[in-house]
Design an enzyme around this catalytic site. Structure first.
Site, PDB file in Angstrom:
ATOM      1  N   LYS B  80       0.853  -1.198   0.000  1.00  0.00           N
ATOM      2  CA  LYS B  80       0.000   0.000   0.000  1.00  0.00           C
ATOM      3  C   LYS B  80       0.884   1.241   0.000  1.00  0.00           C
ATOM      4  O   LYS B  80       1.924   1.270   0.677  1.00  0.00           O
ATOM      5  CB  LYS B  80      -0.919  -0.027   1.227  1.00  0.00           C
ATOM      6  CG  LYS B  80      -1.958   1.091   1.238  1.00  0.00           C
ATOM      7  CD  LYS B  80      -2.887   0.970   2.436  1.00  0.00           C
ATOM      8  CE  LYS B  80      -3.935   2.080   2.434  1.00  0.00           C
ATOM      9  NZ  LYS B  80      -4.835   2.010   3.606  1.00  0.00           N
ATOM     10  N   SER B 155      -9.651   2.163   2.485  1.00  0.00           N
ATOM     11  CA  SER B 155      -8.743   2.853   1.585  1.00  0.00           C
ATOM     12  C   SER B 155      -7.745   1.921   0.891  1.00  0.00           C
ATOM     13  O   SER B 155      -7.133   2.323  -0.095  1.00  0.00           O
ATOM     14  CB  SER B 155      -7.995   3.934   2.367  1.00  0.00           C
ATOM     15  OG  SER B 155      -7.164   3.350   3.349  1.00  0.00           O
ATOM     16  N   SER B 179      -9.966   0.211   6.795  1.00  0.00           N
ATOM     17  CA  SER B 179      -9.339   0.320   5.471  1.00  0.00           C
ATOM     18  C   SER B 179      -8.735  -0.969   4.926  1.00  0.00           C
ATOM     19  O   SER B 179      -8.422  -1.055   3.743  1.00  0.00           O
ATOM     20  CB  SER B 179      -8.260   1.406   5.492  1.00  0.00           C
ATOM     21  OG  SER B 179      -8.861   2.670   5.419  1.00  0.00           O
TER      22      SER B 179
END
Lengths: 488, 488
Positions: B80, B155, B179
């Site tokens: 990420k 996210s 997330s």
């Protein structure tokens, strides 16, 4: 309202002291030895505020701060944590400062302490409301005065250095008291060996001042205790002037301009920052156990008050001398090193108190800034005691030693200051003095008290180098001979 | 036979050990897939193809020399883009960090490198992890592989999408309020939000530092457990890191839930939850009962306040965490030499941050302001404590708690982006684990209208073993993990 109240000055200080004995910064392992280094070389992701980096508390800093809090008679918190103080400024890598706070649920390292200061031989208690740890911001560098510099450079080498913040209640009533307090604080921190006040920018202070129960004004950017008296005196004068003119003192923050020696408006009440303090949750609460405090106490070096007592009892020097010497750790250490080299504490103390300190004070120097070492002073006193030079010559060469660091013997020899101890030489000079001063000789024959005039004349002739005892002896011998022969 | 990029992490490591495949082949297969598909999915922001191949060849050399291999030897990992990778740009999907290349590796990156994993690239996300749809990314949204017109969740949307379409085998997510679990649910993969403090946050670019954790994402429970075993563990660089011995979480994977007491908080099945999701999660619950667990409805009344509490805490922390992005040391900077620093800061932040990030900074700043701090932030902290206590009570009775991960199925791209409150509502079931610091997992539990549904399981602090055991048993007795999006 009586005039005493009208003139009452209330000063509170907020002092920021770098814990200069720490090898690393407060929240990372960067070296804290930033002075004289190339800019932005002593930085890492943590103190440069690189995204993702996290602070880790320097344990030694807590130990040092606890030591200071003990010495300042504070109550030490059992559990403390850090807060973020949020504001934007280019010297702040993260645009918040990791600090501590005493409101909003915050607990600083220590609270409710005090320190006694001596003002006009009277003891006065200055309350300390809190002691805490925080990080130093970076340094802004300008070309010339701040308002004229075409640019600002930022050096983050200083960012993250451990600062001890000490906040007093408004218990100080004059600029002089403020200076005495700072000196005492400095001496304590230096005795704890956590701080070196001789380093530039290591102790900085802000002051709150109000007069006659009026509005409180904060003065920032006072860089040393030499400056504190000046800054406060100016600010008090400014406020008194306003009051006399019937004008209001505005609640504001002012900036001390060291070069122009004035305070200037930095921001008004409306412009005050809202720091939005809230907990720094990247750090965990710090638990301070009684065992930890006891451990710190055990390691604590001798504090100034104990040292003063020891100086009085061990070295048998007057209390006043002991107090003056210990007020500055460098002086006290110098004294003790001298005594170790030459066990004449009284003489060493006297020389330091009178000639050495006076010279330093008159020339606005601190002892470490001068070139004199204990070896120097001891050698000089020895030369006097051994009769090689007179005390008067000693006084004459001392400034030379302080300025140049040359050895006393060297100076004496090069400048021909060795005491005249030769009987033959002195007898010749006495003959000359007697010949030139017949009236004085006649007086001396009848009035014992006037003999000193002849001695003085002899000293003048020898530029003070004559061995005073021998000179005296020869003069008296001569007078006896004249007496025996009958009047000339 | 499956292609190399379709293997599990466990199978990849085995194949490399047995020399049935080289690490280079594994990495090439992943990149082939990425080059073919990622234009449609847009899971990646940055590819690290050269670095990946170099690392793969290093591993192959180790294999040929018979040197010991790490636990993730040759396994492709997508990272990420809020986790710092040395020499690979790390953008947080923000214009602010478009060209930011970290000078260091996050602790979890160091850990997977030690175990011979291969970083394939950096995945798309909501800007600074602020969102539940990956739509706030400066680099454009990621598309849900199950229906390209829909969001992948967020996210960590890029990470979830990448692994479900075999563009990577493992992926890092981070979870501040859901997330990891939200995109795991929307893309039909497994994602764990570990106990706060189990995985080091060093190198995770902060959004809300008291809430977030880095966590593993994979296509099945075993791989997730393996990945977690590698990244969990004490890190002295993160003060909030828990001091526990590393564990091999794959040891807890037993196909057995006999005697497990499972609580079903009614708050997780509230009014806003879609019927199709409720239905599918209930089917899953019945499955677990069938397997020997006992399930019982329960209530945690404070969960009603979790969402509001979460947003106040997260935004407050964000307002401070994101203060460092001023453009002075790194990040987006307008081209203006004529303006003063505060103007430049404002312009940099105005232009460098997207609308959602600015919204959260402004709201957080407001919540921490003088006069509002008590009303919002402090109150939120108190409720946070109550929520934690509510969970403590519940876990006295139950081993784990279960509910839907998301209240609604994956929605259309653009459907909610103009309605922040509707978007925030999506986090209603996930935020409580972050507020209480608990471990939580999302695992695939079925489909409705060909869109995936995720089940969330929560456990007491540091009981990831319980999560994994229940998840593994469920997975072994269902076939949801085998269903793949039809994207070619």
């Amino acid at each position: 309202m009586g005039s005493a109240i009208q003139n009452r000055i209330l000063i509170g200080l907020e002092i920021h002291t770098q814990l200069t004995s720490l090898k690393t910064k407060l929240f990372c392992s960067c070296s804290s030895d930033y002075r004289g280094k190339d800019p932005n070389m002593l930085v890492c992701p943590v103190c440069f505020g690189i995204p993702g980096a996290l602070p880790v508390l320097n344990k030694k800093a807590v130990e040092f701060a606890v030591m200071a809090a003990i010495a300042l008679n504070c109550k030490i918190s059992k559990r403390m944590f850090f807060f973020r103080k949020n504001y934007y400024y280019p010297d702040m890598p993260k645009n918040f400062q990791i600090s501590q706070y005493d409101r909003a649920g915050g607990v600083p390292l220590a609270v409710d302490g005090f320190l006694h200061i001596d003002v006009k031989r009277k003891r006065k208690k200055i309350r300390i409301s809190r002691v805490h740890l925080e990080e130093d911001p970076g340094r802004l560098v300008h070309l010339g005065p701040i308002d004229q510099s075409p640019y600002t450079l930022v050096d983050y080498n200083r960012a993250g250095i451990a600062l001890l913040e000490v906040v007093t209640d408004p218990d100080l009533n004059s600029p002089k008291e403020a200076r005495i307090f700072l000196q005492k604080l400095r001496s304590i921190l230096e005795h704890l060996e956590i701080f070196d006040g001789g380093l530039e920018g290591a102790m900085r202070c802000d002051a709150n001042i109000s007069i006659a129960g009026g509005t409180r004004v904060e003065v920032k950017n006072i860089s040393s205790f030499k400056e504190v008296e000046r800054a406060l005196s100016f600010e008090i004068m400014r406020q008194k002037d306003l009051v006399e003119k019937g004008l209001a003192v505005e609640r504001e923050t002012r900036h001390w301009d060291e070069t122009r020696r004035i305070t200037l408006t930095l921001r008004t009440k409306e412009e005050e920052h809202d720091y939005r303090y809230f907990p720094e949750l990247d750090l965990v609460p710090i638990v301070i156990t009684n065992d930890f405090i006891e451990g710190v106490k055990d390691q604590m070096p001798e504090l100034p008050e104990a040292r003063i007592q020891r100086f009085i009892t061990t070295y048998n020097i007057p209390q006043y001398n002991a107090e003056v010497l210990v007020s500055d750790k460098a002086l006290a250490d110098f004294f003790e090193r001298c005594v170790k080299l030459y066990n004449k504490p009284k003489e060493i103390g006297n020389w330091m108190m009178s000639d050495l300190l006076r010279y330093l004070y008159e020339n606005n120097l601190e002892l470490p800034e001068s070139k004199i070492t204990p070896e120097h002073l001891v050698e000089m006193i020895r030369l006097i005691d051994d009769g090689v030079i007179s005390g008067k010559i000693g006084k004459k060469v001392l400034p030379e030693i302080i300025l140049t660091g040359r050895l006393p013997m060297q100076i004496i020899e090069e400048e021909g200051l060795v005491k005249v101890t030769s009987r033959e030489t002195l007898e010749k000079i006495v003959d000359r003095v007697f010949a030139e001063n017949p009236k004085a000789v006649e007086d001396a024959l009848t009035d014992e008290k006037t003999v000193h005039f002849l001695v003085g004349q002899l000293m003048k002739e020898t530029k003070g180098k004559a061995d005073p005892q021998l000179a005296n002896q020869i003069i008296r011998e001569r007078l006896e001979i004249i007496k025996a022969k009958g009047r000339p | 036979m499956p292609k190399l990029n379709e293997l599990t992490a466990k199978e990849t490591v085995e194949k490399i050990h047995k020399k049935e495949a080289t690490a280079e082949e594994c990495v090439l297969s992943v990149f082939e897939r990425i080059h073919r598909l990622d234009d449609k999915v847009h899971a990646f922001v940055t590819l690290a193809e050269e670095e990946a191949l170099r690392k793969a060849r290093e591993i192959d050399e180790k294999v040929s020399k018979g040197k010991p291999l790490g636990r993730l030897a040759g396994v492709p990992v997508a990272v990420k883009d809020n986790i710092c990778t040395k020499e690979i740009r790390t953008t947080c999907s923000s214009r602010m960090l478009e060209f930011f290349v970290p000078p260091y590796d996050a602790d979890v990156i160091e850990k997977i490198k030690m175990e011979d994993a291969v970083i394939v690239g950096k995945t798309n996300m909501d800007e600074f992890a602020m969102g539940s749809s990956t739509e706030t990314s400066y680099f454009g949204t990621t598309h849900n592989p199950w229906d390209l017109s829909r969001v992948p969740g967020g996210s960590s949307g890029g990470s979830a999408a990448a692994i479900v379409v075999d563009e990577s085998i493992l992926a890092f997510g981070s979870d501040t309020g859901g997330s990891i679990r939200c995109p795991a649910s929307y893309c039909s993969v497994v994602g764990i939000k570990p106990t706060y403090g189990l995985v080091s946050r060093y190198g995770l670019i902060a959004y809300a530092n008291s809430l977030e954790q880095i966590g593993p994402m994979a296509r099945n429970v075993y791989d997730c457990a393996l990945f977690l075993s590698v990244i969990a563990g004490y890190d002295p660089k993160d003060s909030t890191s828990v001091k526990i011995e590393p564990k091999d979480y794959t040891k807890f994977l037993r196909n057995d839930v006999t005697g497990f007491k499972i609580g079903l908080p009614t708050e997780f099945f509230g009014e806003g939850t879609s019927e199709s999701i409720k239905k599918q999660v209930w089917r899953a619950i019945h499955k677990l009962e069938e397997l020997g667990a006992s399930c019982e409805e329960t209530s945690l009344p404070t969960l009603e306040y979790a969402l509001a509490t979460y947003y106040i805490v997260a935004m407050s922390e964000a307002s401070s965490n994101l203060a460092r992005y001023d453009g002075l040391r790194y990040g987006y900077r307008i081209d203006r030499d004529d303006a003063d620093w505060s103007t430049v800061y404002s312009k940099n932040r105005q232009t460098g941050f997207g609308a959602e990030v600015r919204r959260r900074i402004i709201l957080g700043t407001y919540a921490l302001s003088a006069g509002y701090y008590d009303k919002y932030y402090l109150k939120a902290l108190k409720i946070r404590t109550l929520i934690r206590k509510d969970f403590e009570q519940a876990f006295k009775k139950f081993d784990v708690l279960i509910g839907p991960t998301m209240p609604i199925p994956p929605f259309k791209i653009g459907e909610k982006i103009q309605d922040p409150l509707a978007l925030y509502m999506c986090d209603v079931d996930t935020v409580s684990a972050n507020l209480a610091g608990l471990p939580a997992i999302s695992i695939p539990c079925g489909f409705a209208d060909d869109l995936p549904i995720g089940m969330q399981i929560l456990a007491p602090p540091l009981r990831e073993d319980l999560l994994l055991q229940v998840s593994y048993a469920f997975e072994q007795n269902t076939t949801y993990k085998d269903r793949k999006p039809s994207l070619k």
